[in-house]
Scaffold this motif. Structure first.
Motif, mmCIF file in Angstrom:
data_model
loop_
_atom_site.group_PDB
_atom_site.id
_atom_site.type_symbol
_atom_site.label_atom_id
_atom_site.label_comp_id
_atom_site.label_asym_id
_atom_site.label_seq_id
_atom_site.Cartn_x
_atom_site.Cartn_y
_atom_site.Cartn_z
ATOM 1 N N PRO A 80 38.855 88.003 51.757
ATOM 2 C CA PRO A 80 38.145 86.965 50.995
ATOM 3 C C PRO A 80 37.195 86.153 51.870
ATOM 4 C CG PRO A 80 40.320 86.195 51.560
ATOM 5 C CD PRO A 80 40.227 87.597 52.086
ATOM 6 N N LEU A 81 36.198 85.548 51.227
ATOM 7 C CA LEU A 81 35.278 84.667 51.911
ATOM 8 C C LEU A 81 35.820 83.241 51.836
ATOM 9 C CD1 LEU A 81 32.589 84.136 53.342
ATOM 10 C CD2 LEU A 81 31.515 83.921 51.086
ATOM 11 N N LEU A 82 36.144 82.689 53.014
ATOM 12 C CA LEU A 82 36.750 81.366 53.074
ATOM 13 C C LEU A 82 35.733 80.336 53.554
ATOM 14 C CD1 LEU A 82 40.212 82.196 54.719
ATOM 15 C CD2 LEU A 82 39.625 82.079 52.284
ATOM 16 N N LEU A 83 35.896 79.126 53.037
ATOM 17 C CA LEU A 83 35.092 77.992 53.467
ATOM 18 C C LEU A 83 36.032 76.843 53.775
ATOM 19 C CD1 LEU A 83 32.357 76.442 53.814
ATOM 20 C CD2 LEU A 83 32.574 75.836 51.389
ATOM 21 N N CYS A 84 35.837 76.255 54.958
ATOM 22 C CA CYS A 84 36.648 75.099 55.353
ATOM 23 C C CYS A 84 35.743 73.881 55.430
ATOM 24 C CB CYS A 84 37.320 75.349 56.703
ATOM 25 S SG CYS A 84 38.431 74.006 57.233
ATOM 26 N N SER A 85 36.180 72.800 54.813
ATOM 27 C CA SER A 85 35.435 71.542 54.826
ATOM 28 C C SER A 85 36.374 70.427 55.267
ATOM 29 C CB SER A 85 34.848 71.239 53.449
ATOM 30 O OG SER A 85 35.885 71.143 52.483
ATOM 31 N N ALA A 86 35.790 69.405 55.910
ATOM 32 C CA ALA A 86 36.609 68.329 56.464
ATOM 33 C C ALA A 86 35.960 66.985 56.196
ATOM 34 C CB ALA A 86 36.797 68.526 57.972
ATOM 35 N N SER A 87 36.818 66.025 55.928
ATOM 36 C CA SER A 87 36.431 64.620 55.817
ATOM 37 C C SER A 87 37.501 63.804 56.535
ATOM 38 C CB SER A 87 36.299 64.200 54.354
ATOM 39 O OG SER A 87 37.539 64.342 53.679
ATOM 40 N N ALA A 88 37.391 62.495 56.471
ATOM 41 C CA ALA A 88 38.360 61.655 57.181
ATOM 42 C C ALA A 88 39.756 61.754 56.583
ATOM 43 C CB ALA A 88 37.879 60.208 57.175
ATOM 44 N N ASP A 89 39.844 62.170 55.318
ATOM 45 C CA ASP A 89 41.156 62.216 54.676
ATOM 46 C C ASP A 89 41.765 63.610 54.646
ATOM 47 O OD1 ASP A 89 39.230 63.169 53.056
ATOM 48 O OD2 ASP A 89 39.770 62.001 51.279
ATOM 49 N N VAL A 93 40.601 74.269 52.757
ATOM 50 C CA VAL A 93 40.122 75.645 52.823
ATOM 51 C C VAL A 93 39.920 76.148 51.406
ATOM 52 C CG1 VAL A 93 40.675 78.015 53.503
ATOM 53 C CG2 VAL A 93 41.182 76.128 55.058
ATOM 54 N N TRP A 94 38.723 76.717 51.115
ATOM 55 C CA TRP A 94 38.369 77.198 49.778
ATOM 56 C C TRP A 94 38.176 78.705 49.808
ATOM 57 C CZ3 TRP A 94 37.720 72.921 46.439
ATOM 58 C CH2 TRP A 94 37.523 71.675 47.070
ATOM 59 N N ASP A 95 38.698 79.365 48.776
ATOM 60 C CA ASP A 95 38.428 80.782 48.559
ATOM 61 C C ASP A 95 37.238 80.857 47.601
ATOM 62 O OD1 ASP A 95 38.318 83.455 47.812
ATOM 63 O OD2 ASP A 95 40.491 83.707 47.860
ATOM 64 N N ILE A 96 36.082 81.250 48.095
ATOM 65 C CA ILE A 96 34.843 81.158 47.318
ATOM 66 C C ILE A 96 34.892 82.057 46.081
ATOM 67 C CG2 ILE A 96 32.340 81.496 47.398
ATOM 68 C CD1 ILE A 96 33.373 79.103 48.966
ATOM 69 N N ARG A 97 35.375 83.257 46.222
ATOM 70 C CA ARG A 97 35.421 84.155 45.048
ATOM 71 C C ARG A 97 36.373 83.598 43.996
ATOM 72 N NH1 ARG A 97 36.522 90.393 46.153
ATOM 73 N NH2 ARG A 97 34.527 90.046 47.219
ATOM 74 N N ARG A 98 37.489 83.084 44.440
ATOM 75 C CA ARG A 98 38.449 82.503 43.487
ATOM 76 C C ARG A 98 37.844 81.266 42.816
ATOM 77 N NH1 ARG A 98 42.493 78.581 44.156
ATOM 78 N NH2 ARG A 98 44.245 78.787 42.684
ATOM 79 N N CYS A 99 37.100 80.479 43.542
ATOM 80 C CA CYS A 99 36.465 79.297 42.961
ATOM 81 C C CYS A 99 35.420 79.679 41.922
ATOM 82 C CB CYS A 99 35.840 78.446 44.066
ATOM 83 S SG CYS A 99 37.043 77.664 45.163
ATOM 84 N N TYR A 100 34.644 80.743 42.176
ATOM 85 C CA TYR A 100 33.670 81.204 41.182
ATOM 86 C C TYR A 100 34.382 81.659 39.910
ATOM 87 C CZ TYR A 100 29.214 81.149 43.722
ATOM 88 O OH TYR A 100 28.050 80.757 44.331
ATOM 89 N N ARG A 101 35.475 82.382 40.099
ATOM 90 C CA ARG A 101 36.192 82.892 38.946
ATOM 91 C C ARG A 101 36.781 81.760 38.121
ATOM 92 N NH1 ARG A 101 39.483 85.736 41.463
ATOM 93 N NH2 ARG A 101 41.367 84.440 41.291
#
Length: 815
Positions: A80-89, A93-101
């Motif tokens: 899967p294509l993963l995306l990791c994003s960060a903030s102070a809180d 980790v996001w699964d891009i294909r699962r998010c589209y679906r």
């Protein structure tokens, strides 16, 4: 965030695929891109995902953070294509294909929280298998599990805030971090300890870090434009390979364009920089796509993103090959970059996401190198320079000159008035008259009873010296010391050294005005040749090995017959040469003598006669005639000369005191090409890949040559393009004229050094292969035996050392 444009930019190399207007400034945030998608913050707390393969597909919006997003990165895998994003809180980790679906199903897409309350995260990175995530916050690196909320380890040791951290692609348990304390650290994740810590590299913070998997190197860049390349061996003791200044590299590249190819400035869109400014290395990305004329096994091309544009640099040569500046592309929406995200694209392209430094803009750029048109255009106008002749000699060529030998004078034609009647007088001194001998009574007496000699077994004369074996092309490099001796009792520098063509003898020119002739094994007592008044600057063998020459700082040149204690020719002096002779050697299969003095290159025809007349023994019977005298273009003094005498070649390479390299075509007697600012200092040594009679190489290999300069290392050049193809800087050369040499097989390069070591490089790598120690002083000269894998080194205190390969014993096929 609103879309402001798509497909802007008219330059065929760089196209703006997408331009986004944001509601806040994103100048220093870590954005993310991959070959298929790019990501950027939306209204601070949300994510906006754009599909680059299908521009008409609606952007995906992801929500989940409560604070402003400060960093994001895509995983290394694609399924899967993963995306990791960060903030102070949160770190999510996001699964891009699962998010589209889930979005198509009308369900709110969600990710997996893997970290909570880590502080402001400035940089994220996935490990090669996407199992772990490194998050840089403050002076610590948090190693997180990418599947569940779990902190695997916390790495602390830097004295300042971290700017980036990356996993090693060939060892997932190794991580390198850089910081504002201007150092980098190599961490072992298993033991959670520091394996290596660098010194302070720069006066500015380190901003970017990259691993080059093919060459096993670590690259880091600083805010002042400095870039360092280190090896990362198994023992994790990093060694510096290359250091460059991006601003100086660009200036050298611009001077090269102005001199070599001024007409290509408009094609590549390169204009002189009117204002000198710092070029921070904000991001570095490897470029692994196919390019012509590149050794892909050791490719080290990288893209560097700075505030004013993109730079394509070859770390192996420290040369700039392409510059894409914002000021040369007025149609782009961004004029000054704040941060970069880079990724390999499809079909030989690169994808860049760049944020504006002063405006709330994000732009997606695509750079596509179309074959060789963009990188190799710089030298297309050059005529096909090659060491191998491609055309016959022209009638007016200096190489057609011949030396007229003195013969008997033809009989003079006289008329009738010129004939004088002279009396015929016979004297007793005339033995041919026969009047002083007694008359012969018998004409001859036949020999009788003559016994015929019975033919015995004939002995076949075999020259053992001609039975030679080929140079072993697959042997290891010489690295084991075999012989070490001192040439003289008092320390004196070994100024020059050269093997004979058959590898049996060695000439050594010393600083005490003498020349020593050794056997190749350095055994026995050497023959000593004296006559010069100052240090010997160069020695050279003839191709036939019947003669050799020596040139000295006293501006004289002597040609010696092999085995004779006296020279056959002595030429030069203050009245003939105004400056020191440089690079004297035989040329064009021993037809000419070539030498340089001042800004002039002298080409001599010669005839050597070593016979002696008892009556006229002091009369020199040899002859030397000046054929052509060539001047350098700029009138600068020549510091080094290199030619090939083993076969016919028209090319002569000279280096000048103005740091230039000039290529002379002796067929036409002109300067064929000139390369200014080849080094930061004047080149003191230049040598070509000449091979030997015992080994054969591809014809293109003979177009390589090496140049050495104080404080600027050794560079390897390709004569066909007059561009540096590799740089070697592991050795130390700060004040003495240390030389370099090719091995006869063309696989290795040796260089002298001032740290009492000789360095042996693989020709395909900028990091050294062997460091030959056990020397007593600076190594001035290195030379390879043309017949066997042996390396000879000469030091500043007059010692010679012989090195052989460390594998099985070598069978030397020399008598």
């Amino acid at each position: 965030m609103d879309g402001c444009g798509e497909g802007r930019g008219t330059n065929r190399l760089m196209v703006e695929k997408l331009s986004l207007s944001c509601d806040r400034l994103l100048s220093h945030l870590q954005l993310a891109c991959c070959p298929s998608h790019c990501a950027s913050p939306l209204q601070g707390k949300d994510l906006l995902i754009h599909c680059l393969l299908d521009p008409e597909l609606k952007a995906l919006r992801l929500t989940g953070h409560h604070g402003d997003i400060s960093a994001m990165v895509f995983g290394t895998g694609r399924d899967p294509l993963l995306l990791c994003s960060a903030s102070a809180d949160y770190v999510i980790v996001w699964d891009i294909r699962r998010c589209y679906r889930r979005t198509r199903e009308g369900v709110v897409a969600s990710g997996t929280v893997i970290g909570t309350l880590l502080g402001k995260v400035v940089h994220l990175s996935f490990c090669p298998c996407d199992e772990r995530v490194a998050a840089c916050s403050g002076a610590k690196v948090y190693i997180l599990n990418s599947n569940i909320e779990e902190v695997l380890s916390v790495l602390a040791g830097h004295l300042g805030p971290l700017t980036a951290a990356e996993f090693c692609p060939w060892n997932k348990d190794i991580l390198v971090s850089i910081s504002e304390d201007r150092t980098f650290k190599v961490w072992g994740l298993k033991m959670e300890q520091i394996l290596y810590q660098s010194a302070v590299l720069s006066a500015s913070p380190l901003l970017s870090v990259l691993f080059l998997e093919k060459s096993r190197q670590l690259v880091t860049g600083a805010a002042d434009g400095q870039v360092w390349s280190f090896t990362l061996p198994e023992d994790h003791r990093c060694h510096l390979v290359t250091k460059l200044d991006l601003h100086k590299v660009q200036q050298r590249h611009q001077r090269h364009l102005d001199t070599v190819a001024p007409q290509t400035g408009g094609v590549l869109g390169i204009t002189p920089d009117p204002v000198e400014m710092a070029k921070p290395v904000l991001r570095i990305c490897a470029y692994d796509r196919w390019l012509p004329d590149i050794d892909h096994g050791q490719q080290s091309w990288v893209w560097m993103g700075s505030s004013d544009g993109l730079y394509l640099v070859d770390l192996g040569t420290s040369e700039l090959h392409m510059t894409l500046l914002f000021r040369d592309h007025p149609n782009l929406s961004i004029t000054m970059a704040g941060s970069w995200a880079m990724s390999q694209g499809l079909d030989n392209s690169m994808i860049f996401v760049v944020t504006s430094l002063f405006e709330a803009l994000v732009s997606v750029l695509e750079v596509r190198l179309l074959g060789s048109g963009s990188v190799d255009n710089l030298c297309q106008h050059l005529e096909g320079l090659s060491v191998m002749p491609s055309a016959p000699l022209i009638p007016e060529s200096p190489l057609n000159a011949e030396l007229k030998k003195k013969g008997p004078k033809p009989p003079t034609k006289t008329g009738k008035r010129g004939v004088k009647e002279q009396p015929l007088v016979f004297h007793t001194q005339v033995k041919s008259s026969g009047y002083t001998q007694s008359p012969r009574m018998t004409m001859f007496s036949p020999k009788t009873n003559v016994q015929k000699k019975t033919p015995g077994p004939t002995k076949t004369k075999r020259k053992i010296g001609c039975l030679v074996s080929d140079y072993p092309g697959d042997t290891a490099a010489p690295s084991v010391p075999h012989t070490n001796l001192s040439t003289v009792k008092t320390p004196t520098p070994v100024c020059c050294a050269q093997y004979s063509g058959d590898g049996k003898q060695i000439l050594c020119g010393l600083g005490d005005r003498s020349v020593l002739l050794y056997k190749s094994s350095l055994t026995g007592t050497p023959a000593v040749y004296t006559g010069h008044d100052k240090a010997v600057s160069s020695v050279a063998w003839s191709h036939s090995r019947q003669w050799w020459l020596s040139a000295s700082e006293d501006r004289t040149l002597r040609i010696w017959p092999t085995g004779s204690p006296e020279p056959a020719v002595t030429m030069g002096g203050d009245e003939k040469f105004s400056k020191t002779i440089r690079g004297a050697q035989f040329y064009y299969l021993d037809k000419f003598l070539l030498l340089a003095s001042g800004p002039s290159l002298h080409l001599y025809l010669y005839h050597l006669d070593n016979t002696q007349d008892d009556i006229k023994r002091y009369q020199q019977r040899s002859a030397i005639k000046l054929t052509r005298c060539l001047e350098t273009k700029s009138g600068t003094d020549i510091t080094a000369v290199s030619v090939i005498n083993d076969f016919y070649s028209y090319i002569v390479l000279v280096s000048g005191a103005d740091r230039s390299i000039q290529v002379l075509d002796m067929n036409t007697g002109t300067v064929a090409s000139q390369l200014p600012d080849a080094h930061s200092r004047a080149v003191h040594h230049i040598t070509q890949n000449k091979g030997s009679m015992f080994s054969s190489q591809t014809p293109d290999s003979y177009n390589l040559f090496l140049t050495s300069a104080v404080t600027d290392g050794v560079k390897m050049w390709d004569l066909r393009t007059l561009r540096c193809v590799r740089r070697y800087e592991n050795h130390l050369n700060r004040c003495h004229p240390c030389t370099a040499a090719f091995s006869p097989c063309g696989r290795f390069i040796a260089s002298g050094s001032e740290d009492n070591c000789a360095y042996v490089y693989d020709i395909r790598s900028s990091s050294y292969l062997h460091k030959l120690q056990r020397h007593s002083d600076t190594i001035l000269n290195v030379t390879f035996n043309p017949a066997t894998p042996e390396l000879l080194t000469g030091t500043l205190d007059g010692r010679l050392s012989l090195f052989r390969p460390g594998n099985a014993a070598i069978s030397v096929a020399l008598s």
